[in-house]
Write a protein that holds these residues in place. Structure first.
Motif, PDB file in Angstrom:
ATOM      1  N   THR A  54       0.852  -1.196   0.000  1.00 43.15           N
ATOM      2  CA  THR A  54       0.000   0.000   0.000  1.00 43.15           C
ATOM      3  C   THR A  54       0.885   1.242   0.000  1.00 43.15           C
ATOM      4  O   THR A  54       1.967   1.243   0.585  1.00 43.15           O
ATOM      5  N   THR A  55       0.395   2.294  -0.654  1.00 43.16           N
ATOM      6  CA  THR A  55       1.093   3.576  -0.687  1.00 43.16           C
ATOM      7  C   THR A  55       0.100   4.697  -0.460  1.00 43.16           C
ATOM      8  O   THR A  55      -0.918   4.780  -1.161  1.00 43.16           O
ATOM      9  N   PHE A  56       0.377   5.552   0.517  1.00 43.01           N
ATOM     10  CA  PHE A  56      -0.450   6.721   0.802  1.00 43.01           C
ATOM     11  C   PHE A  56       0.261   7.950   0.250  1.00 43.01           C
ATOM     12  O   PHE A  56       1.414   8.222   0.603  1.00 43.01           O
ATOM     13  N   ALA A  57      -0.433   8.714  -0.589  1.00 39.80           N
ATOM     14  CA  ALA A  57       0.207   9.819  -1.298  1.00 39.80           C
ATOM     15  C   ALA A  57       0.600  10.964  -0.374  1.00 39.80           C
ATOM     16  O   ALA A  57       1.688  11.523  -0.488  1.00 39.80           O
ATOM     17  N   LEU A  58      -0.276  11.344   0.551  1.00 31.80           N
ATOM     18  CA  LEU A  58      -0.023  12.501   1.410  1.00 31.80           C
ATOM     19  C   LEU A  58      -0.595  12.199   2.794  1.00 31.80           C
ATOM     20  O   LEU A  58      -1.738  12.550   3.090  1.00 31.80           O
ATOM     21  N   PRO A  59       0.192  11.546   3.655  1.00 36.21           N
ATOM     22  CA  PRO A  59      -0.318  11.149   4.978  1.00 36.21           C
ATOM     23  C   PRO A  59      -0.927  12.315   5.741  1.00 36.21           C
ATOM     24  O   PRO A  59      -0.410  13.436   5.714  1.00 36.21           O
ATOM     25  N   LEU A  60      -2.025  12.024   6.425  1.00 36.51           N
ATOM     26  CA  LEU A  60      -2.773  13.040   7.155  1.00 36.51           C
ATOM     27  C   LEU A  60      -2.278  13.129   8.593  1.00 36.51           C
ATOM     28  O   LEU A  60      -2.010  12.122   9.234  1.00 36.51           O
ATOM     29  N   GLY A  63      -5.447  13.881  14.238  1.00 34.85           N
ATOM     30  CA  GLY A  63      -6.426  14.863  14.678  1.00 34.85           C
ATOM     31  C   GLY A  63      -7.093  15.610  13.549  1.00 34.85           C
ATOM     32  O   GLY A  63      -8.047  16.356  13.771  1.00 34.85           O
ATOM     33  N   TYR A  64      -6.609  15.436  12.307  1.00 34.88           N
ATOM     34  CA  TYR A  64      -7.222  16.066  11.148  1.00 34.88           C
ATOM     35  C   TYR A  64      -8.308  15.153  10.578  1.00 34.88           C
ATOM     36  O   TYR A  64      -8.167  13.918  10.580  1.00 34.88           O
ATOM     37  N   GLU A  65      -9.357  15.759  10.032  1.00 35.37           N
ATOM     38  CA  GLU A  65     -10.331  15.038   9.235  1.00 35.37           C
ATOM     39  C   GLU A  65     -10.046  15.305   7.757  1.00 35.37           C
ATOM     40  O   GLU A  65      -9.357  16.263   7.415  1.00 35.37           O
ATOM     41  N   SER A  66     -10.591  14.451   6.901  1.00 36.66           N
ATOM     42  CA  SER A  66     -10.333  14.635   5.476  1.00 36.66           C
ATOM     43  C   SER A  66     -11.468  14.074   4.632  1.00 36.66           C
ATOM     44  O   SER A  66     -12.088  13.067   4.992  1.00 36.66           O
ATOM     45  N   GLU A  67     -11.681  14.739   3.501  1.00 34.16           N
ATOM     46  CA  GLU A  67     -12.652  14.274   2.507  1.00 34.16           C
ATOM     47  C   GLU A  67     -11.955  13.679   1.285  1.00 34.16           C
ATOM     48  O   GLU A  67     -12.640  13.245   0.360  1.00 34.16           O
ATOM     49  N   CYS A  68     -10.631  13.650   1.270  1.00 36.96           N
ATOM     50  CA  CYS A  68      -9.939  13.353   0.005  1.00 36.96           C
ATOM     51  C   CYS A  68      -8.640  12.574   0.199  1.00 36.96           C
ATOM     52  O   CYS A  68      -7.633  12.888  -0.427  1.00 36.96           O
ATOM     53  N   GLU A  69      -8.639  11.571   1.069  1.00 32.23           N
ATOM     54  CA  GLU A  69      -7.453  10.738   1.238  1.00 32.23           C
ATOM     55  C   GLU A  69      -7.378   9.696   0.117  1.00 32.23           C
ATOM     56  O   GLU A  69      -8.385   9.362  -0.513  1.00 32.23           O
ATOM     57  N   SER A  70      -6.190   9.164  -0.101  1.00 24.36           N
ATOM     58  CA  SER A  70      -6.041   8.139  -1.133  1.00 24.36           C
ATOM     59  C   SER A  70      -4.997   7.117  -0.713  1.00 24.36           C
ATOM     60  O   SER A  70      -4.046   7.435   0.018  1.00 24.36           O
ATOM     61  N   VAL A  71      -5.193   5.896  -1.189  1.00 24.47           N
ATOM     62  CA  VAL A  71      -4.244   4.816  -0.946  1.00 24.47           C
ATOM     63  C   VAL A  71      -4.166   3.975  -2.220  1.00 24.47           C
ATOM     64  O   VAL A  71      -5.175   3.719  -2.874  1.00 24.47           O
ATOM     65  N   ASP A  72      -2.959   3.578  -2.587  1.00 26.25           N
ATOM     66  CA  ASP A  72      -2.742   2.740  -3.761  1.00 26.25           C
ATOM     67  C   ASP A  72      -2.474   1.303  -3.323  1.00 26.25           C
ATOM     68  O   ASP A  72      -1.784   1.063  -2.327  1.00 26.25           O
ATOM     69  N   PHE A  73      -3.011   0.357  -4.082  1.00 22.43           N
ATOM     70  CA  PHE A  73      -2.717  -1.055  -3.874  1.00 22.43           C
ATOM     71  C   PHE A  73      -2.824  -1.772  -5.215  1.00 22.43           C
ATOM     72  O   PHE A  73      -3.302  -1.198  -6.206  1.00 22.43           O
ATOM     73  N   ARG A  74      -2.410  -3.016  -5.252  1.00 27.53           N
ATOM     74  CA  ARG A  74      -2.366  -3.751  -6.520  1.00 27.53           C
ATOM     75  C   ARG A  74      -3.270  -4.978  -6.471  1.00 27.53           C
ATOM     76  O   ARG A  74      -3.404  -5.605  -5.418  1.00 27.53           O
ATOM     77  N   LEU A  75      -3.850  -5.300  -7.610  1.00 28.13           N
ATOM     78  CA  LEU A  75      -4.707  -6.472  -7.741  1.00 28.13           C
ATOM     79  C   LEU A  75      -4.099  -7.449  -8.744  1.00 28.13           C
ATOM     80  O   LEU A  75      -3.467  -7.041  -9.717  1.00 28.13           O
ATOM     81  N   THR A  76      -4.338  -8.719  -8.492  1.00 31.20           N
ATOM     82  CA  THR A  76      -3.834  -9.761  -9.401  1.00 31.20           C
ATOM     83  C   THR A  76      -4.855 -10.123 -10.467  1.00 31.20           C
ATOM     84  O   THR A  76      -4.560 -10.921 -11.348  1.00 31.20           O
TER      85      THR A  76
END
Length: 224
Positions: A54-60, A63-76
């Motif tokens: 997994t890869t998180f582009a911009l760790p939060l 104590g912060y909330e967010s509407e726009c987090e993202s995580v990358d992962f791979r599928l076989t």
């Protein structure tokens, strides 16, 4: 022999309410366990200790909330994005909500800015006093801070690296929208800005809430 991955997916999710108290390390564990529970055909790293990549582009920040987090992962396997979204969202706790998945387009290096909604509450001063103090502070020709980096501490002027609009006194709160530099080359946390304001002006908020609303590229387009 381990399976090769077929596609890299970027999942976009919200992190709100009680989930804002989950540290980034715990969030990584939470997402990995949710991927296992989802029974998606997730690719694992090779070697003696295979684990979900997994890869998180911009760790939060905690104590912060967010509407726009993202995580990358791979599928076989190739799967419809709606199914990936549904299965992953169903496996997550209530305050973390996956609302979209898509094949990866941009690299994290494309991130240059992030937008936040902030609310500051003062017990000993009024919101109107805080508004006047913050406006005066932002009008300074430069705002110097000591920023910690991997190479040590350095003094820098952060004024070119953030902007504020929708600044207003709302009942007992000082509210604003803030855009800060974000990404690999330079990352300005709103807490650094607020702590500097408090130290230099004497207006120390008794409570602060922060909601990240957008992650943007250098062209001010949504990171996707």
């Amino acid at each position: 022999m381990a399976e090769l991955y077929q596609m890299t997916i970027r999942a976009f999710f919200q992190k709100k309410n009680r989930a804002k108290y989950i540290s980034h390390l715990d969030l990584m564990r939470c997402i990995s366990r949710a991927l296992k529970r989802s029974r998606l055909p997730v690719w694992h790293t090779l070697g003696f200790n295979p684990h979900i990549y997994t890869t998180f582009a911009l760790p939060l920040a905690l104590g912060y909330e967010s509407e726009c987090e993202s995580v990358d992962f791979r599928l076989t396997e190739m799967l419809p994005m709606q199914e990936v979204t549904r299965r992953l969202d169903d496996a997550l706790p209530p305050d973390i909500h996956v609302y979209r998945t898509q094949p990866v387009c941009l690299k994290p290096e494309a991130i240059c800015w992030a937008d936040y909604e902030l609310a500051l509450e003062f017990d000993r001063q009024s919101a109107e006093q805080g508004l006047a103090a913050f406006q005066s502070w932002c009008a300074r020709p430069e705002i110097l801070v000591v920023k910690k980096t991997k190479k040590g501490e350095r003094t820098m002027d952060i004024k070119p690296h953030f902007s504020v609009w929708n600044l207003r006194a709302d009942a007992a709160r000082l509210c604003m929208t803030m855009r800060t530099a974000a990404g690999i080359s330079l990352n300005i946390n709103p807490t650094l800005i607020l702590d500097t304001f408090a130290a230099q002006s004497g207006f120390v908020p008794d409570a602060v809430s922060v909601l990240r609303t957008a992650v943007l590229t250098g062209e001010l387009e949504d990171f996707s």
